[in-house]
Design an enzyme around this catalytic site. Structure first.
Site, PDB file in Angstrom:
ATOM      1  N   VAL A  82       0.833  -1.199   0.000  1.00  0.00           N
ATOM      2  CA  VAL A  82       0.000   0.000   0.000  1.00  0.00           C
ATOM      3  C   VAL A  82       0.869   1.250   0.000  1.00  0.00           C
ATOM      4  O   VAL A  82       0.591   2.222  -0.715  1.00  0.00           O
ATOM      5  CB  VAL A  82      -0.954   0.006   1.213  1.00  0.00           C
ATOM      6  N   GLU A  83       1.937   1.226   0.780  1.00  0.00           N
ATOM      7  CA  GLU A  83       2.771   2.416   0.925  1.00  0.00           C
ATOM      8  C   GLU A  83       3.567   2.753  -0.331  1.00  0.00           C
ATOM      9  O   GLU A  83       3.591   3.906  -0.763  1.00  0.00           O
ATOM     10  CB  GLU A  83       3.720   2.244   2.118  1.00  0.00           C
TER      11      GLU A  83
END
Length: 338
Positions: free
Chosen positions: A128-129
């Site tokens: 996600v990051e």
């Protein structure tokens, strides 16, 4: 970028720290402001920075309007769950998550054993990051943090981060002009802000470096340590879909990220877990509503859900981490069985 920037930029970083690099003619947007001078005074007095070298460094920082624009409209505040989920729970991140897990399996197993955080959620957070390190950010961190520290309404938070960044660079011999990150100054695989780096980054491979930028081993250990230090309970329940009835619960939806009521208390407001697993009446939870593709979804988030929100204070973020991790694990199990 070379590992931890240390080998390639060691001498340059030391020269900045001791005021040996001239930046004459590089003046940016923070050369002659009273608030900047006060910040430098503080760093000199409280942290023993050399005034001249710090003045030269800050003078190089550039104000970026694109940073101010980006931070004013984060996806967590502007998108519904229906819009937000496909950004992160999608075939590309699942595929790359499987590859990342395969490549780093032993490290992930060790991190899970040491910190108690399941490998699938370590993988999903990194996915996600930064899409597994592929989208670490294109801004110089010095520009991002100077812009936000001196030209953004929430200045105190980012002044603290700028302070932490400068301390970090001095302590670990990093070149402050070479480190890149997000518009908010987050860095590396797991997008640690500088204060998080100082508090939670770990040397997980034992080489005396805490390299979250180019070393996935340290990045995995650091992400797991961060979640663990923020209250993760090994083998604990994370979230459960909820059934709702009546009207009493409505004013309590999305009221807090932190668990606020026991399941017994939630039942009194018309909220019960949809899970078939037996959960203790005294287990605390928070109630969330998501606007999904098929309509409203209600979820109860427990302690471990809250631990994930300490990484990013958003119920949308936490749910995307959970669902991406679950999907990656599901695909991995299918692949293993076939």
């Amino acid at each position: 970028m070379d590992r931890f920037y240390k080998v390639k930029f060691y001498q340059i970083a030391l020269m900045f720290c001791f005021g040996l690099v001239s930046v004459a003619g590089w003046a940016g947007d923070y050369s002659d402001r009273a608030d900047v001078k006060a910040f430098i005074d503080e760093m000199v007095k409280e942290h023993e920075f050399k005034r001249q070298s710090l003045e030269k460094l800050i003078a190089v920082a550039k104000k970026k309007q694109s940073i101010l624009d980006a931070i004013s409209r984060p996806a967590e505040r502007t998108k519904t769950w229906q819009e937000y989920r496909p950004m992160f729970v999608n075939s590309t991140r699942i595929k790359r998550g499987l590859e990342f897990w395969e490549t780093n399996q032993k490290t992930l197993e060790r991190a899970e054993d040491v910190y108690g955080v399941p490998a699938k959620y370590i993988v999903s957070i990194i996915g996600v990051e930064t899409m597994y390190g592929k989208q670490g950010g294109a801004y110089r961190v010095i520009d991002a943090l100077a812009t936000l520290a001196f030209d953004y309404p929430k200045r105190p938070l980012f002044r603290r981060e700028l302070k932490s960044f400068l301390i970090m660079c001095r302590e670990y011999n990093l070149d402050p002009l070479k480190i890149k990150g997000s518009y908010a100054g987050a860095m590396g695989y797991g997008q640690f802000i500088p204060s998080s780096y100082l508090s939670y980054a770990v040397d997980f491979d034992g080489d005396d470096l805490k390299d979250i930028w180019s070393n996935p081993v340290d990045a995995i250990g650091s992400v797991a340590n961060y979640i663990s230090q923020h209250g993760w309970v090994r083998d604990g329940v994370i979230a459960s879909r909820a059934r709702v009835s009546g009207e009493s619960y409505r004013s309590l939806v999305n009221e807090s990220l932190e668990p606020t009521k026991t399941l017994k208390e939630w039942a009194e407001t018309g909220v019960t877990p949809a899970s078939t697993d037996a959960l203790p009446d005294q287990m605390e939870a928070a109630l969330f509503k998501y606007k999904g593709r098929l309509g409203a979804e209600f979820w109860l988030g427990f302690n471990n859900f809250y631990a994930i929100t300490r990484y990013n204070h958003s119920r949308l973020y936490a749910m995307s981490v959970i669902q991406l991790g679950d999907e990656i694990e599901r695909k991995r199990n299918i692949k293993t069985e076939s």
